[in-house]
Motif scaffolding. Structure first.
Motif, PDB file in Angstrom:
ATOM      1  N   GLN A   5       0.829  -1.200   0.000  1.00 30.68           N
ATOM      2  CA  GLN A   5       0.000   0.000   0.000  1.00 30.68           C
ATOM      3  C   GLN A   5       0.871   1.262   0.000  1.00 30.68           C
ATOM      4  O   GLN A   5       0.561   2.240  -0.689  1.00 30.68           O
ATOM      5  N   LEU A   8       2.248   1.676  -3.519  1.00 28.78           N
ATOM      6  CA  LEU A   8       1.225   2.170  -4.427  1.00 28.78           C
ATOM      7  C   LEU A   8       0.956   3.657  -4.204  1.00 28.78           C
ATOM      8  O   LEU A   8       0.735   4.405  -5.149  1.00 28.78           O
ATOM      9  N   THR A   9       0.987   4.058  -2.935  1.00 33.90           N
ATOM     10  CA  THR A   9       0.758   5.467  -2.621  1.00 33.90           C
ATOM     11  C   THR A   9       1.836   6.345  -3.248  1.00 33.90           C
ATOM     12  O   THR A   9       1.557   7.429  -3.773  1.00 33.90           O
ATOM     13  N   VAL A  12       1.531   5.854  -7.314  1.00 33.46           N
ATOM     14  CA  VAL A  12       0.316   6.412  -7.909  1.00 33.46           C
ATOM     15  C   VAL A  12      -0.208   7.513  -6.995  1.00 33.46           C
ATOM     16  O   VAL A  12      -1.003   7.246  -6.086  1.00 33.46           O
ATOM     17  N   ALA A  14      -2.635   9.600  -5.915  1.00 36.13           N
ATOM     18  CA  ALA A  14      -4.051   9.712  -6.244  1.00 36.13           C
ATOM     19  C   ALA A  14      -4.891   9.431  -5.015  1.00 36.13           C
ATOM     20  O   ALA A  14      -4.409   8.938  -3.986  1.00 36.13           O
ATOM     21  N   PRO A  16      -7.984   7.246  -3.181  1.00 37.10           N
ATOM     22  CA  PRO A  16      -8.269   5.813  -3.270  1.00 37.10           C
ATOM     23  C   PRO A  16      -9.129   5.450  -4.482  1.00 37.10           C
ATOM     24  O   PRO A  16      -8.912   4.412  -5.117  1.00 37.10           O
ATOM     25  N   GLU A  18      -9.323   7.108  -7.387  1.00 34.14           N
ATOM     26  CA  GLU A  18      -8.478   7.237  -8.566  1.00 34.14           C
ATOM     27  C   GLU A  18      -7.485   6.086  -8.658  1.00 34.14           C
ATOM     28  O   GLU A  18      -7.217   5.576  -9.751  1.00 34.14           O
ATOM     29  N   ARG A  19      -6.950   5.683  -7.514  1.00 28.82           N
ATOM     30  CA  ARG A  19      -5.955   4.619  -7.520  1.00 28.82           C
ATOM     31  C   ARG A  19      -6.568   3.307  -7.991  1.00 28.82           C
ATOM     32  O   ARG A  19      -5.939   2.549  -8.746  1.00 28.82           O
ATOM     33  N   ALA A  22      -6.893   3.565 -11.659  1.00 25.19           N
ATOM     34  CA  ALA A  22      -5.577   3.479 -12.291  1.00 25.19           C
ATOM     35  C   ALA A  22      -5.073   2.036 -12.325  1.00 25.19           C
ATOM     36  O   ALA A  22      -4.471   1.602 -13.315  1.00 25.19           O
ATOM     37  N   LEU A  23      -5.327   1.279 -11.269  1.00 24.07           N
ATOM     38  CA  LEU A  23      -4.889  -0.117 -11.236  1.00 24.07           C
ATOM     39  C   LEU A  23      -5.629  -0.964 -12.266  1.00 24.07           C
ATOM     40  O   LEU A  23      -5.023  -1.793 -12.954  1.00 24.07           O
ATOM     41  N   GLN A 144      -5.793  14.638 -13.935  1.00 27.34           N
ATOM     42  CA  GLN A 144      -5.596  13.261 -13.488  1.00 27.34           C
ATOM     43  C   GLN A 144      -4.630  12.525 -14.405  1.00 27.34           C
ATOM     44  O   GLN A 144      -3.803  11.732 -13.960  1.00 27.34           O
ATOM     45  N   LEU A 148      -1.517  10.153 -13.512  1.00 32.36           N
ATOM     46  CA  LEU A 148      -1.785   8.721 -13.565  1.00 32.36           C
ATOM     47  C   LEU A 148      -1.340   8.026 -14.846  1.00 32.36           C
ATOM     48  O   LEU A 148      -1.102   6.812 -14.836  1.00 32.36           O
TER      49      LEU A 148
END
Length: 213
Positions: A5, A8-9, A12, A14, A16, A18-19, A22-23, A144, A148
């Motif tokens: 986590q 990822l933060t 990316v 973003a 949560p 948006e994340r 994005a994933l 965004q 992203l």
């Protein structure tokens, strides 16, 4: 899990919502490019089926096919909603691959099918990627995208590495023709990613709602 986590933060930047989008977008681009790079060696192999003298004609056929397909693509986009359009396009590609698999497995007009396949893969690559980026432009705002799209684009890079690895690993035990099945699996996974993106909601709308608050 916590370390993932944190990574990822950092990777990316973003919210949560948006994340998550994005994933799924990363996975979508990964599967599209992986599927294409499974097909590309087959395309190159089939391009020389019956001799290399036909290659100039096949490149010409690719160009003509694109000229014909482009207005049909535009007409479909203008008449069908995004939620229906993208799955329809990829299911159409899957149906084409299934037909190629049947014809090649049954040794039906192998040289002709191989040349048609060469043209088809070239057209598929252009349209599959164009559909992806069109979806991304519609899904994310410009702001965004700046944050992203680098991460999402890395999904395509990973897919372009995974596709050849799958080809090398499966070509001997399965045989070249059966690699079409692997490409079909990748495309169906891409459709799954599209459904998840639609279900999780439009990231642009989420950001606008947050701004209003």
């Amino acid at each position: 899990m916590k370390s993932l986590q944190r990574w990822l933060t950092k990777a990316v930047p973003a919210t949560p919502q948006e994340r998550a989008a994005a994933l799924w977008s990363f996975g979508y681009f990964f599967t599209i490019l992986a599927g294409y790079y499974v097909l590309r060696p087959l395309r190159d192999q089939m391009g020389i089926a019956g001799g290399v003298k036909a290659l100039p004609w096949m490149f010409t056929a690719t160009f003509v096919t694109l000229l014909v397909a482009q207005p049909l693509y535009g007409a479909l986009v203008s008449r069908v909603t995004r939620a229906r359009f993208i799955p329809v396009v990829y299911h159409f590609f899957v149906a084409n691959l299934a037909l190629f698999w049947v014809l090649l497995t049954a040794d039906v007009a192998t040289v002709i099918v191989a040349r048609v396949f060469f043209v088809w893969v070239s057209v598929f690559n252009l349209f599959a990627v164009a559909v992806f980026w069109s979806f991304m432009a519609d899904l994310f705002t410009s702001e965004q995208g700046k944050r992203l799209f680098g991460f999402i684009g890395a999904g395509g890079t990973a897919g372009s590495l995974a596709g050849p690895a799958v080809t090398i690993g499966l070509s001997v035990p399965l045989g070249p023709t059966n690699l079409l099945i692997a490409a079909i699996v990748f495309l169906e996974l891409a459709v799954l990613c599209v459904h998840q993106l639609e279900r999780s909601g439009n990231a642009r709308a989420s950001q606008r709602a947050a701004h209003r608050w």
